[in-house]
Design a protein around this motif. Structure first.
Motif, PDB file in Angstrom:
ATOM      1  N   PHE A 107      49.032  11.079  47.710  1.00  0.00           N
ATOM      2  CA  PHE A 107      49.631  10.195  47.094  1.00  0.00           C
ATOM      3  C   PHE A 107      49.634   9.048  46.317  1.00  0.00           C
ATOM      4  O   PHE A 107      47.882   8.648  46.348  1.00  0.00           O
ATOM      5  N   PRO A 108      50.026   8.470  46.182  1.00  0.00           N
ATOM      6  CA  PRO A 108      49.347   7.095  45.155  1.00  0.00           C
ATOM      7  C   PRO A 108      48.454   6.303  45.625  1.00  0.00           C
ATOM      8  O   PRO A 108      47.648   5.919  45.102  1.00  0.00           O
ATOM      9  N   VAL A 109      49.328   6.012  46.744  1.00  0.00           N
ATOM     10  CA  VAL A 109      47.524   4.992  47.870  1.00  0.00           C
ATOM     11  C   VAL A 109      45.991   5.394  47.113  1.00  0.00           C
ATOM     12  O   VAL A 109      45.141   5.653  47.306  1.00  0.00           O
ATOM     13  N   GLN A 110      46.854   6.943  47.623  1.00  0.00           N
ATOM     14  CA  GLN A 110      45.631   7.484  48.441  1.00  0.00           C
ATOM     15  C   GLN A 110      44.658   7.843  46.728  1.00  0.00           C
ATOM     16  O   GLN A 110      42.948   8.365  46.627  1.00  0.00           O
ATOM     17  N   ALA A 111      44.907   8.014  45.721  1.00  0.00           N
ATOM     18  CA  ALA A 111      45.103   8.643  44.726  1.00  0.00           C
ATOM     19  C   ALA A 111      44.153   7.694  43.577  1.00  0.00           C
ATOM     20  O   ALA A 111      43.253   7.657  42.395  1.00  0.00           O
ATOM     21  N   THR A 112      44.845   6.232  43.698  1.00  0.00           N
ATOM     22  CA  THR A 112      43.970   4.905  43.484  1.00  0.00           C
ATOM     23  C   THR A 112      42.567   4.663  43.610  1.00  0.00           C
ATOM     24  O   THR A 112      41.810   4.307  43.646  1.00  0.00           O
ATOM     25  N   SER A 113      42.741   4.540  45.433  1.00  0.00           N
ATOM     26  CA  SER A 113      41.878   4.285  46.291  1.00  0.00           C
ATOM     27  C   SER A 113      40.657   4.772  47.028  1.00  0.00           C
ATOM     28  O   SER A 113      39.025   4.374  46.623  1.00  0.00           O
ATOM     29  N   VAL A 114      40.877   6.488  46.468  1.00  0.00           N
ATOM     30  CA  VAL A 114      39.879   7.169  47.138  1.00  0.00           C
ATOM     31  C   VAL A 114      38.844   7.271  45.972  1.00  0.00           C
ATOM     32  O   VAL A 114      37.371   7.073  45.777  1.00  0.00           O
ATOM     33  N   PRO A 115      38.962   7.289  44.140  1.00  0.00           N
ATOM     34  CA  PRO A 115      37.954   6.932  43.299  1.00  0.00           C
ATOM     35  C   PRO A 115      37.589   6.078  43.063  1.00  0.00           C
ATOM     36  O   PRO A 115      35.923   5.779  42.777  1.00  0.00           O
ATOM     37  N   LEU A 116      38.067   4.685  43.563  1.00  0.00           N
ATOM     38  CA  LEU A 116      37.546   3.619  43.594  1.00  0.00           C
ATOM     39  C   LEU A 116      36.072   3.531  44.797  1.00  0.00           C
ATOM     40  O   LEU A 116      35.277   2.804  44.044  1.00  0.00           O
ATOM     41  N   VAL A 117      37.189   3.860  45.465  1.00  0.00           N
ATOM     42  CA  VAL A 117      35.958   3.436  46.570  1.00  0.00           C
ATOM     43  C   VAL A 117      34.522   4.298  46.768  1.00  0.00           C
ATOM     44  O   VAL A 117      33.561   3.846  46.909  1.00  0.00           O
ATOM     45  N   LEU A 118      34.677   5.700  46.003  1.00  0.00           N
ATOM     46  CA  LEU A 118      33.992   6.423  46.181  1.00  0.00           C
ATOM     47  C   LEU A 118      32.912   6.159  44.480  1.00  0.00           C
ATOM     48  O   LEU A 118      31.440   5.793  44.762  1.00  0.00           O
ATOM     49  N   ALA A 119      33.272   5.146  43.860  1.00  0.00           N
ATOM     50  CA  ALA A 119      32.438   4.357  42.550  1.00  0.00           C
ATOM     51  C   ALA A 119      31.786   3.456  43.122  1.00  0.00           C
ATOM     52  O   ALA A 119      30.948   3.623  42.034  1.00  0.00           O
ATOM     53  N   SER A 120      32.124   2.985  43.973  1.00  0.00           N
ATOM     54  CA  SER A 120      31.597   1.917  43.850  1.00  0.00           C
ATOM     55  C   SER A 120      29.984   1.965  44.868  1.00  0.00           C
ATOM     56  O   SER A 120      29.451   1.326  44.844  1.00  0.00           O
ATOM     57  N   HIS A 121      29.726   3.046  45.902  1.00  0.00           N
ATOM     58  CA  HIS A 121      29.044   4.198  45.711  1.00  0.00           C
ATOM     59  C   HIS A 121      27.722   4.859  44.960  1.00  0.00           C
ATOM     60  O   HIS A 121      26.972   5.526  45.522  1.00  0.00           O
ATOM     61  N   ARG A 122      28.460   4.027  43.692  1.00  0.00           N
ATOM     62  CA  ARG A 122      27.264   5.052  43.067  1.00  0.00           C
ATOM     63  C   ARG A 122      26.395   5.325  42.495  1.00  0.00           C
ATOM     64  O   ARG A 122      25.077   6.312  42.535  1.00  0.00           O
ATOM     65  N   TYR A 123      25.631   3.725  42.870  1.00  0.00           N
ATOM     66  CA  TYR A 123      24.369   3.458  42.864  1.00  0.00           C
ATOM     67  C   TYR A 123      23.409   2.890  43.823  1.00  0.00           C
ATOM     68  O   TYR A 123      24.129   2.398  44.575  1.00  0.00           O
ATOM     69  N   SER A 124      23.445   3.384  44.556  1.00  0.00           N
ATOM     70  CA  SER A 124      22.150   3.034  46.089  1.00  0.00           C
ATOM     71  C   SER A 124      21.416   1.663  46.190  1.00  0.00           C
ATOM     72  O   SER A 124      21.433   1.500  46.949  1.00  0.00           O
ATOM     73  N   TRP A 125      21.024   1.007  44.874  1.00  0.00           N
ATOM     74  CA  TRP A 125      20.536  -0.330  45.134  1.00  0.00           C
ATOM     75  C   TRP A 125      21.319  -1.290  44.596  1.00  0.00           C
ATOM     76  O   TRP A 125      20.953  -2.751  44.714  1.00  0.00           O
ATOM     77  N   THR A 126      22.370  -0.582  44.735  1.00  0.00           N
ATOM     78  CA  THR A 126      23.900  -2.112  43.948  1.00  0.00           C
ATOM     79  C   THR A 126      24.413  -2.684  45.486  1.00  0.00           C
ATOM     80  O   THR A 126      24.834  -1.045  46.187  1.00  0.00           O
ATOM     81  N   ARG A 127      24.967  -3.380  46.232  1.00  0.00           N
ATOM     82  CA  ARG A 127      26.570  -3.454  47.218  1.00  0.00           C
ATOM     83  C   ARG A 127      27.372  -3.228  46.649  1.00  0.00           C
ATOM     84  O   ARG A 127      28.222  -3.827  45.599  1.00  0.00           O
ATOM     85  N   PRO A 128      28.155  -2.205  47.702  1.00  0.00           N
ATOM     86  CA  PRO A 128      29.305  -1.443  46.428  1.00  0.00           C
ATOM     87  C   PRO A 128      30.070  -2.965  47.440  1.00  0.00           C
ATOM     88  O   PRO A 128      30.044  -3.658  47.741  1.00  0.00           O
ATOM     89  N   ARG A 129      31.150  -2.533  46.504  1.00  0.00           N
ATOM     90  CA  ARG A 129      32.029  -4.217  46.442  1.00  0.00           C
ATOM     91  C   ARG A 129      33.642  -3.937  48.047  1.00  0.00           C
ATOM     92  O   ARG A 129      33.729  -2.228  48.351  1.00  0.00           O
ATOM     93  N   ASP A 130      33.907  -5.012  48.085  1.00  0.00           N
ATOM     94  CA  ASP A 130      34.562  -4.836  49.450  1.00  0.00           C
ATOM     95  C   ASP A 130      36.489  -4.599  48.861  1.00  0.00           C
ATOM     96  O   ASP A 130      36.845  -4.100  47.482  1.00  0.00           O
ATOM     97  N   PHE A 131      36.882  -3.520  49.074  1.00  0.00           N
ATOM     98  CA  PHE A 131      38.458  -3.527  49.377  1.00  0.00           C
ATOM     99  C   PHE A 131      39.867  -3.924  50.226  1.00  0.00           C
ATOM    100  O   PHE A 131      39.167  -3.408  51.133  1.00  0.00           O
ATOM    101  N   ALA A 132      40.989  -4.120  49.396  1.00  0.00           N
ATOM    102  CA  ALA A 132      41.699  -5.009  50.337  1.00  0.00           C
ATOM    103  C   ALA A 132      42.551  -4.165  49.531  1.00  0.00           C
ATOM    104  O   ALA A 132      43.038  -4.420  48.793  1.00  0.00           O
TER     105      ALA A 132
END
Length: 799
Positions: A107-132
């Motif tokens: 669904f649109p909410v899944q197709a939008t949020s899943v890539p953004l959440v996974l992209a925030s964990h791309r680099y291990s030395w940076t803190r991932p951003r939060d989502f609402a």
């Protein structure tokens, strides 16, 4: 989370002429100062406009943080689904697990949020951003946070608690746990060894279904060397149960916790059970037990990512500030983003209606939905558990094989509640009556219609109730049953959230064929209630008799023992009273203390607590409004201290005594959270706030009132004593000033006033002499009139 606003249109700008520098190099303010005759003329100063703090004041977007003013839009239409093969960030095991569970598109909410959440964990030395995330009900928010969490956990080699999912109610947590178990089962079957993924991710459920000790054994295991071994990667829990384990589980470690997911975040924020989030933060920031220079230099701050999800997520920065979001990103599907209370847009295929009915016509409408309109699965919401079970009993007594009904609420045990939900999901039940505990996030398949039997208390409640239908792109209808006096308030509430509801009229001819059976079912329900009340009264009476007999037997045994001891000294050792003879008068005395019914049976009174009394109400008016629900005993209203001396008194709280407990419960179920029906009165439009107090006696109020009266009398005595002391000091100072005036007039210029210390010392000496004179026996004898008469007259008692 607040960021500085430097937008060009955020605040009023100065004019271009004011911003230009003058020709002589001075700024505009200095250039405007003219010199005339050696004097400098200073122009009028204008006060600068102060910037309003972010999140306070107007609801406009200029007073909000950057991440709230620029959200990522989500398509509200579920037709715009995306195939899972087009999501490149998803791993192949996750895709195969989704295919095995029957999911081919996101669904649109899944197709939008899943890539953004996974992209925030791309680099291990940076803190991932939060989502609402604020999306409509039934749009797939559960998979939106489960997919990235499972993919990140699948890449870990060791077992450690890395993700916590918090949900407000137990049923919703159990539903999410079932979805997660299905995905984990498919993931373990389709994962390959060459990918380096662990075959099994351990997920545990903490909702209080089992004891605290059993749940602790599923989280950690005590090893032989005294250390603890973690047994869970993912924990799904409720806030209260999480706080219990954080406080009482010694081996639970949060050192590797990296993701905190809060579903239905607005409900969790409103409750804050046991301050679970503050406790979690304190445990995350807890230092190591044996710190060293090396550990301090190489220590890394915990990179905890937070995900907040809800269909009615608030956009008020002050409420979201408690979670301390880091560089957050807002994903929303709402149409109006400049409101402080954000309510997601309605699902595309949801039809919303309201029906104006009398209270006696509401059950007929629910029956008409099934028999007349052909709705096979109807979910009906009430405002209380008692109303839910009463409505379910009434529909069951209607005795139609096509209308099968059950009630579910928090009072039922978990296995029975799960069994009822399973019957409704499989189509064995046509009507399911429940309270608002089922309104949050529960995914019941193929719900045709939702009925708000009682008016929802807030817009959030209505959104979540209506969201139980028209889920995942299916069609559905939501009906709200209102009385005439509730229509205006309901329309205003929905218009504030940007929702439009159409009115449907129910003609009497459509329900006329059901009225005879409905009246029969209603009479049978009244008879069953009376029979149940009489059975409860009989059981309570038998219990009181047994208790009285036990007490009487104990007292008679004591009396018999004492008489036997005394009879050893007398000639008649068997002159004691039997236990039955001793029990009879005591039973009569105890019965006389209880209120009696018309049949002579003892009644158990019920106490109703009024947490707030409508303004203008008196004891007489409260009796008039509560007496239709049963026979009243005593009524007590607590007077506010500020209005105690005014002509019109205001009352802060009150208690009302019903002679029957059933009448008290029925009164609370009917009047609580409803408006006072009187029109053109000072209390019109105010709500009743009633609560039944089980195990509460009227003597508790008497003790409280006596204690308050004693405190008031003591305070009054202290005030009187203080006033007397002040009056005495004032009188002494007045007499002293008068004596000084007389001495000044007599001595003239030779008068010298005494210092303050000497005056105080003289007053103390006079007081001591007066006390000593009153206690001197010689002075008491001289002051005796009989002694003076004998001394001067020589007679006996005559002067």
């Amino acid at each position: 989370i607040f960021q500085e606003i430097d937008e060009p249109n955020a605040y009023p700008k100065a004019s271009i002429d004011e911003a230009k520098p003058s020709a002589d190099g001075l700024d505009n303010g200095e250039a405007q100062q003219a010199s005339v005759g050696g004097f400098t003329l200073v122009p009028d100063r204008t006060r600068k406009r102060r910037r309003a703090p972010l999140g306070v004041g107007s609801a406009g977007s200029a007073y909000r943080p950057e991440w709230m003013r620029r959200p990522v839009a989500i398509d509200n239409s579920l037709d715009a689904s995306v195939p899972i093969d087009s999501i490149d960030c998803l791993s192949e095991p996750i895709r195969s697990a989704l295919r095995s569970t029957g999911v081919e598109t996101l669904f649109p909410v899944q197709a939008t949020s899943v890539p953004l959440v996974l992209a925030s964990h791309r680099y291990s030395w940076t803190r991932p951003r939060d989502f609402a995330v604020c999306a409509a009900t039934g749009s797939g928010k559960t998979l939106a946070y489960l997919l990235p969490a499972l993919q990140l956990l699948a890449a870990c080699k060791t077992v450690a608690l890395r993700c916590i999912i918090v949900l407000p109610v137990r049923d919703l947590a159990m539903q999410v746990h079932q979805v997660c178990l299905r995905l984990l089962a498919a993931l373990s079957e389709g994962a390959a060894d060459s990918d380096g993924c662990r075959r099994q991710i351990r997920c545990q459920l903490l909702v209080g279904e089992r004891s605290l000790e059993k749940e602790r054994h599923q989280l950690v295991r005590l090893m032989s060397d005294g250390s603890y071994r973690p047994l869970a990667d993912l924990v799904i829990c409720t806030p209260g149960r999480l706080a219990d384990h954080l406080l009482n589980c010694p081996g639970l470690s949060l050192a590797r916790l990296r993701m905190l997911i809060i579903d239905e975040a607005d409900r969790v924020m409103a409750e804050q059970k046991q301050d679970w989030f503050g406790l979690l933060e304190r445990l995350l920031d807890k230092p190591m037990p044996h710190p060293s220079i090396h550990s301090w230099l190489h220590a890394k701050p915990p990179h905890l990512q937070k995900l907040l999800l809800s269909a009615t997520l608030t956009h008020n920065p002050e409420l979201l500030q408690r979670f301390r979001l880091h560089n957050p990103l807002l994903l929303t599907a709402t149409a109006e983003s400049d409101k402080e209370l954000e309510v997601s847009a309605a699902p595309g295929r949801l039809s919303e209606f309201f029906v104006q009915l009398k209270p006696s016509q509401k059950p007929l409408f629910v029956i008409h939905l099934v028999l007349g309109l052909g709705r096979s699965r109807v979910l009906c919401f009430t405002n209380s558990r008692e109303s839910a079970h009463r409505l379910a009993s009434l529909i069951t007594l209607f005795a139609d094989p096509r209308v099968t009904c059950e009630a579910v609420s928090a009072r039922l045990p978990v296995p029975k509640r799960a069994r009822i939900l399973r019957r409704f999901s499989t189509g064995q039940l046509s009507v399911l009556v429940c309270s608002d505990s089922m309104a949050r996030g529960m995914d019941l398949p193929s719900v045709d219609a939702v009925v708000c039997y009682d008016r929802p208390a807030s817009l959030r409640t209505y959104v979540h109730r209506a969201g139980r239908t028209a889920r995942a792109g299916r069609a559905g209808a939501a009906y709200t049953l209102l009385e005439r006096r509730e229509v205006l308030h309901f329309r205003r509430m929905l218009s504030a959230g940007g929702r439009q509801v159409r009115e449907v009229r129910l003609h009497g001819s459509k329900t006329k064929r059901y009225e005879a059976r409905y009246q029969t079912a209603l009479n049978r329900l009244h008879e069953e209630q009376k029979a149940g009340e009489s059975a409860v009264e009989a059981a309570s009476e038998d219990q009181s008799k047994d208790q009285n007999k036990k007490t009487a037997n104990k007292s008679s045994m004591k009396k018999r023992k004492t008489k036997e001891d005394k009879s050893k000294e007398t000639t008649n050792p068997q002159s004691g009273m039997s236990a039955d003879e001793a029990a009879e008068p005591m039973e009569e005395e105890l019965k006389e203390e209880l209120p009696k019914s018309s049949t002579g049976k003892s009644l158990k009174p019920g106490i109703v607590y009024l947490s707030s009394v409508p303004h203008g109400m008196t004891v007489k008016l409260v009796r008039e409004h509560l007496s239709p629900y049963g026979k009243l005993g005593r009524v007590f209203l607590q007077v506010e201290e500020a209005s105690a001396r005014k002509r019109w008194r205001l009352y802060s709280e009150g208690w009302a005594e019903f002679l029957r407990r059933s009448d008290a419960k029925r009164c609370v179920a009917s009047l609580n959270a409803t408006e006072v029906a009187d029109k053109k009165k000072p209390w019109a439009g105010q709500l009743w706030n009633l609560r039944y107090l089980p195990g509460f006696a009227w003597t508790d109020i008497t003790y409280r009132e006596a204690n308050e009266k004693a405190v008031r009398n003591k305070r009054l005595a202290m005030e009187i004593q203080q006033a007397r002391r002040i009056g005495k000091l004032y009188k002494e100072s007045l007499e002293q000033s008068k004596s000084q005036e007389r001495a000044k007039q007599a001595k003239g210029d030779q008068f010298r006033p005494l210092p303050e210390l000497q005056r105080v010392e003289q007053r103390r000496r006079r007081e001591r002499r007066s006390r000593k004179g009153n206690n001197d026996p010689e002075l008491q004898a001289v002051n005796n009139p009989t002694f003076l008469a004998q001394l001067l007259g020589g007679g006996r008692g005559k002067s």
